[in-house]
Design an enzyme around this catalytic site. Structure first.
Site, mmCIF file in Angstrom:
data_model
loop_
_atom_site.group_PDB
_atom_site.id
_atom_site.type_symbol
_atom_site.label_atom_id
_atom_site.label_comp_id
_atom_site.label_asym_id
_atom_site.label_seq_id
_atom_site.Cartn_x
_atom_site.Cartn_y
_atom_site.Cartn_z
ATOM 1 N N ASP A 157 -7.971 -5.197 -0.193
ATOM 2 C CA ASP A 157 -8.485 -6.025 -1.281
ATOM 3 C C ASP A 157 -8.122 -7.501 -1.149
ATOM 4 O O ASP A 157 -8.610 -8.327 -1.916
ATOM 5 C CB ASP A 157 -7.955 -5.506 -2.630
ATOM 6 N N HIS A 164 0.844 -1.188 0.000
ATOM 7 C CA HIS A 164 0.000 0.000 0.000
ATOM 8 C C HIS A 164 0.877 1.235 0.000
ATOM 9 O O HIS A 164 1.949 1.228 0.608
ATOM 10 C CB HIS A 164 -0.934 0.020 1.228
HETATM 11 N N1 CMC Z 1 4.213 -7.686 -4.846
HETATM 12 C C1 CMC Z 1 5.560 -7.673 -4.978
HETATM 13 N N2 CMC Z 1 6.322 -6.569 -4.805
HETATM 14 C C2 CMC Z 1 5.708 -5.435 -4.489
HETATM 15 C C3 CMC Z 1 4.308 -5.369 -4.335
HETATM 16 C C4 CMC Z 1 3.563 -6.544 -4.525
HETATM 17 N N3 CMC Z 1 2.221 -6.524 -4.394
HETATM 18 N N4 CMC Z 1 3.948 -4.098 -4.011
HETATM 19 C C5 CMC Z 1 5.095 -3.405 -3.975
HETATM 20 N N5 CMC Z 1 6.154 -4.191 -4.257
HETATM 21 C C6 CMC Z 1 7.585 -3.804 -4.239
HETATM 22 C C7 CMC Z 1 7.929 -2.985 -5.463
HETATM 23 O O1 CMC Z 1 8.377 -3.793 -6.525
HETATM 24 C C8 CMC Z 1 9.013 -2.085 -4.902
HETATM 25 O O2 CMC Z 1 10.192 -2.843 -4.789
HETATM 26 P P1 CMC Z 1 11.640 -2.130 -5.005
HETATM 27 O O3 CMC Z 1 11.749 -1.115 -3.910
HETATM 28 O O4 CMC Z 1 12.616 -3.255 -4.905
HETATM 29 O O5 CMC Z 1 11.601 -1.522 -6.371
HETATM 30 C C9 CMC Z 1 8.543 -1.785 -3.481
HETATM 31 O O6 CMC Z 1 7.756 -2.937 -3.111
HETATM 32 C C10 CMC Z 1 7.719 -0.524 -3.347
HETATM 33 O O7 CMC Z 1 6.609 -0.611 -4.241
HETATM 34 P P2 CMC Z 1 6.038 0.583 -5.091
HETATM 35 O O8 CMC Z 1 5.359 0.035 -6.301
HETATM 36 O O9 CMC Z 1 7.105 1.612 -5.313
HETATM 37 O O10 CMC Z 1 4.981 1.185 -4.065
HETATM 38 P P3 CMC Z 1 3.785 2.143 -4.422
HETATM 39 O O11 CMC Z 1 3.472 2.851 -3.187
HETATM 40 O O12 CMC Z 1 4.092 2.945 -5.643
HETATM 41 O O13 CMC Z 1 2.613 1.104 -4.831
HETATM 42 C C11 CMC Z 1 0.790 -0.398 -4.655
HETATM 43 C C12 CMC Z 1 1.604 0.696 -3.950
HETATM 44 C C13 CMC Z 1 -0.465 -0.689 -3.832
HETATM 45 C C14 CMC Z 1 0.335 0.109 -6.051
HETATM 46 C C15 CMC Z 1 1.661 -1.679 -4.810
HETATM 47 O O14 CMC Z 1 2.019 -2.160 -3.537
HETATM 48 C C16 CMC Z 1 0.972 -2.778 -5.624
HETATM 49 O O15 CMC Z 1 1.070 -2.782 -6.859
HETATM 50 N N6 CMC Z 1 0.224 -3.724 -4.936
HETATM 51 C C17 CMC Z 1 -0.520 -4.739 -5.655
HETATM 52 C C18 CMC Z 1 -1.844 -4.149 -6.161
HETATM 53 C C19 CMC Z 1 -2.851 -3.932 -5.032
HETATM 54 O O16 CMC Z 1 -3.070 -4.797 -4.202
HETATM 55 N N7 CMC Z 1 -3.499 -2.749 -5.061
HETATM 56 C C20 CMC Z 1 -4.536 -2.407 -4.085
HETATM 57 C C21 CMC Z 1 -4.100 -1.317 -3.148
HETATM 58 S S1 CMC Z 1 -5.190 -1.098 -1.730
HETATM 59 C C22 CMC Z 1 -6.724 -0.627 -2.347
HETATM 60 C C23 CMC Z 1 -6.716 0.538 -3.265
HETATM 61 O O17 CMC Z 1 -5.866 1.431 -3.220
HETATM 62 O O18 CMC Z 1 -7.622 0.607 -4.072
#
Ligand code: CMC
Length: 424
Positions: free
Chosen positions: A359, A302
């Site tokens: 989710d 998140h």
């Molecule tokens: N699985 C594997 N690695 C992950 C995941 C995941 N679900 N989420 C983040 N990471 C890693 C990412 O690759 C990065 O690694 P590194 O630092 O080595 O490059 C690190 O964790 C930070 O991730 P980020 O993408 O920079 O973080 P963000 O704040 O931009 O993204 C997020 C947040 C929710 C989009 C992301 O965690 C994600 O894609 N999660 C899966 C999709 C999901 O479940 N979304 C629902 C969110 S909650 C409800 C809503 O908002 O609607």
């Protein structure tokens, strides 16, 4: 200026006021930054940028706190009805008995959707994704419901709250080849939705109180989440003075993405795929850690919660309770629990503070309630609607200027046009 931040650029120093929120949140006010320094800030994904001062939702990602208008999500999910929470978000205070009755009655007065809107709906293919259909139908409302002549948006707010659940059920009915159901205003908000989803001309639907209560809880948990992607979209679109319908329709589109609300559908599809593949969760944990695999553990991570998502805790417990009450043994629940345990003890997920989000378990409950997978994100949208409305209303009341970020240009510098015949 009591507290300020100092910026050094070359041999010059500039001071910017620090503003403090009611929960002691600190921000550096850079409103005069460009005028004074000629510089802008850059912050991809707005990870450190506050877009507004808001009095609606407080969230502390480190402590896992979520409150609507000061009330904790735990208490609201346990004790309130979704419409009470919607009123709280939209109007700022919990309703009195009289205010609640008036709010509920006005919503009931507007649950029927203009029959001509059905003609638009009929044009969609039977397998259209319900999120695309919903956003188009909400946008079309601006053509059918032109609003209060006084310029107030009150009627539009009520119409959206009333008609969105009705329209949401149409896609499901069409996918089943069944006629749509009209609302039954003797039922409460959640039961009415369930009845429109599941009643058949040949078999009336008996609302199960366990199902209705679970839906009520899920909608409350999704009702607002401060400046997330879809809410920021609603505020940004509305800042151009576009209509409430146009703004909410844009929010629905933003929510549909798999990194946002679309994740609830992706989670169930992922859990199903793992089950089909023999249930080896370690294989998928390894894939999620491998940046070249293109696979992410859906329902994990998140932007703001870095210890736990309080909504996920409530939902996990609710999933256990609902499945037990309905006597359902969903094999993906076991896979979800295993995946969660494996991820939470894995260095990759621990180091990045990746935890199950709202989710991760919501799809398991929706499925137990009989909601089809491609409707999961629509359920999220119905829940988030009062939050979007409240945020849009606040943006207007604050008279916020049109949203218009800047950029750092990194493209070609000026060059002369070359006619096509002379191009290599
Ligand atoms: N699985 C594997 N690695 C992950 C995941 C995941 N679900 N989420 C983040 N990471 C890693 C990412 O690759 C990065 O690694 P590194 O630092 O080595 O490059 C690190 O964790 C930070 O991730 P980020 O993408 O920079 O973080 P963000 O704040 O931009 O993204 C997020 C947040 C929710 C989009 C992301 O965690 C994600 O894609 N999660 C899966 C999709 C999901 O479940 N979304 C629902 C969110 S909650 C409800 C809503 O908002 O609607």
């Amino acid at each position: 200026m009591s507290e300020f931040a100092e910026l050094s650029l070359g041999d010059k120093k500039y001071q910017f006021p620090v503003i403090t929120g009611s929960e002691d949140e600190k921000a550096i006010d850079i409103a005069k930054l460009r005028d004074e320094t000629g510089h802008i800030t850059i912050d991809s994904g707005y990870k450190n940028t506050g877009a507004t001062k808001s009095a609606i939702t407080f969230l502390d990602g480190e402590l896992g706190i979520l409150r609507y208008r000061g009330y904790s999500i735990e208490e609201l999910a346990e004790k309130a009805s979704f419409l009470e929470v919607a009123y709280l978000l939209i109007y700022g205070e919990l309703p009195t008995t009289a205010q609640y009755a008036e709010f509920e009655n006005s919503i009931k007065m507007h649950t029927i959707v203009n029959e001509d809107m059905r003609k638009i709906f009929e044009g969609f293919p039977v397998n259209a994704h319900p999120m695309g259909v919903l956003s188009a139908m909400v946008c079309a409302m601006s053509a059918f419901y032109t609003g209060d002549k006084s310029g107030s948006d009150e009627l539009n707010i009520i119409r959206l709250m009333a008609k969105m659940p009705s329209m949401a059920t149409w896609s499901y009915k069409k996918s089943q080849g069944h006629p749509v159901n009209y609302p039954n205003n003797s039922l409460d908000y959640c039961s009415n939705f369930l009845n429109m989803m599941f009643a058949l001309p040949v078999a009336p639907y008996q609302v199960n109180p366990v199902v209705s209560a679970a839906l009520n809880k899920l909608l409350i948990l999704h009702a607002d989440h401060e400046q997330n992607c879809s809410t920021s979209t609603v505020r940004l679109v509305g800042s151009s003075h576009a209509s409430l319908y146009a703004s909410i329709s844009a929010g629905i589109n933003a929510l549909s993405g798999p990194l946002h609300g679309g994740a609830n559908q992706e989670v169930i599809e992922m859990l199903e795929a793992i089950k089909e593949d023999g249930g080896d969760t370690s294989k998928y944990i390894a894939m999620a850690k491998d940046k070249n695999s293109g696979f992410r553990l859906m329902g994990f991570g998140h932007r703001v919660y870095k210890n736990f998502d309080p909504r996920a805790r409530i939902i996990k417990k609710a999933a256990d309770d609902v499945l037990a009450a309905l006597g359902i043994n969903d094999p993906v629940l076991k896979i979800a629990s295993e995946l969660e345990a494996a991820a939470l003890s894995d260095e990759y997920f621990v180091a990045r503070k990746l935890y199950p989000n709202v989710d991760f378990y919501s799809g398991i409950i929706y499925r137990a309630l009989g909601i089809p997978t491609d409707m999961f994100t629509v359920m999220f949208a119905i829940g988030r609607l009062p939050g979007w409305i409240a945020q849009w209303k606040e943006m207007k009341a604050n008279k916020e200027p049109i949203g218009r970020p800047r950029q750092v240009y990194v493209g070609a510098t000026e060059r002369a046009y070359v006619s096509m015949s002379e191009r290599a």
